[in-house]
Enzyme design. Structure first.
Site, PDB file in Angstrom:
ATOM      1  CE  LYS A   1      44.257  42.136  44.688  1.00  0.00           C
ATOM      2  NZ  LYS A   1      42.848  42.030  45.093  1.00  0.00           N
TER       3      LYS A   1
ATOM      4  CG  ASP B   1      40.854  39.084  45.845  1.00  0.00           C
ATOM      5  OD1 ASP B   1      40.959  39.057  47.088  1.00  0.00           O
ATOM      6  OD2 ASP B   1      41.662  39.680  45.112  1.00  0.00           O
TER       7      ASP B   1
ATOM      8  CB  SER C   1      38.286  48.901  35.257  1.00  0.00           C
ATOM      9  OG  SER C   1      39.289  49.907  35.271  1.00  0.00           O
ATOM     10  N   GLY C   2      40.190  47.415  37.942  1.00  0.00           N
ATOM     11  CA  GLY C   2      41.468  46.754  38.176  1.00  0.00           C
ATOM     12  C   GLY C   2      41.319  45.284  38.486  1.00  0.00           C
ATOM     13  N   GLY C   3      42.383  44.710  39.068  1.00  0.00           N
ATOM     14  CA  GLY C   3      42.389  43.278  39.336  1.00  0.00           C
ATOM     15  C   GLY C   3      41.288  42.832  40.269  1.00  0.00           C
ATOM     16  CG  MET C   4      39.060  43.686  44.593  1.00  0.00           C
ATOM     17  SD  MET C   4      39.427  42.045  45.252  1.00  0.00           S
ATOM     18  CE  MET C   4      38.203  41.899  46.524  1.00  0.00           C
TER      19      MET C   4
END
Length: 283
Positions: free
Chosen positions: A71, A107, A131-134
């Protein structure tokens, strides 16, 4: 309406994921059939993201859903980034207009709708893992839904504090000893594969929570969701998230917005009765 047979004019849409599944293909293709649209949808993974994105452009693939872990990495490969993705530095949708690739993020829209439809009280705190894209989309949705107190739990000492600070929340490297009324999992814990048996939060914290929210969609009934249901807690599963965000992708790809009843029917076909019932309550 009858869907035309697959031919040279059929448009291809796809997804790119580190762990591709069947639910997205089932949902999109169900809607194409129901609405008589000359499209097909197929899921893929890749070890060469630049080549995969170049293929979208070169083969005139109409749209592509983007999942973990692509992402953020996909952003420099696109021509334009819409505000929905730029504001959170995360792309989950690519739309191809005659070779021009635009990145979006659906999202955020799905998560905010589900958070606001849930009984979670924005005056109370949350604990979110990831802590990622989602995670960026969910934290932004929480802030915009009125939450002002919460903790982002992430071992990544750069991404975790940066995400928390950006939206005015606290950061912790490890789960705090005390939970919160709203627990949110935005990690692979509970996902099919090596983490399938992992519980995202301790049972004592789940028992004390008001609402459980898990973005993992494969499977929708993660150990976290099962434990929350067993404890009598309202839940939001990744299946509801993936359906609502996929509907926004579907609209971007085709220009057609399915009816509420058709969305629920597609959710039932792709994810089962429980997801369809929870989605009906949220829509």
């Amino acid at each position: 309406m009858t869907k035309p047979p697959i031919g040279r004019d059929t448009r291809l849409c796809m997804s790119l994921s580190g762990r591709p599944g069947n639910a997205g293909s089932r949902l999109h293709n169900y809607l194409y059939d129901a609405l008589g649209l000359d499209y097909i949808y197929k899921s893929f993974s890749t070890r060469d993201l630049p080549a995969a994105v170049a293929g979208i452009r070169a083969l005139d693939i109409r749209g592509c859903a983007v999942s973990m872990p692509f992402k953020e990495a996909v952003i420099p490969l696109l021509d334009t980034i819409e505000p929905s993705a730029a504001v959170i530095d995360s792309v989950n949708t690519i739309v191809n207009d005659d070779g021009h690739l635009t990145g979006y993020n659906t999202d955020y829209t799905a998560c905010r709708q589900l958070i606001e439809a849930s009984p979670a009280d924005p005056s109370k705190p949350f604990v979110l893992r990831g802590s990622g894209g989602m995670a960026k989309a969910v934290v932004a949705a929480l802030r915009d839904a009125g939450f002002r107190h919460g903790t982002v739990v992430a071992r990544n000492a750069e991404a975790g504090p940066a995400l928390a600070e950006r939206y005015g929340f606290a950061w912790a490297a490890e789960l705090p000893g005390q939970g919160a009324p709203l627990l949110v999992n935005v990690t692979p814990l509970g996902m099919e594969g090596a983490d399938a048996g992992a519980l995202a939060f301790p049972e004592v914290q789940i028992a004390a929570a008001d609402v459980a929210f898990d973005v993992v969609a494969q499977p929708a009934d993660t150990p976290f969701i099962r434990a929350a249901i067993a404890a009598g807690k309202p839940v939001v599963s990744g299946a509801e998230v993936i359906v609502l965000q996929a509907i926004e992708q579907f609209v971007l790809y085709t220009g057609v917005r399915p009816s509420r009843d058709l969305v629920i029917a597609a959710a039932r076909f792709a994810h089962g009765e429980a997801t369809a019932e929870r989605l009906a309550a949220a829509c």
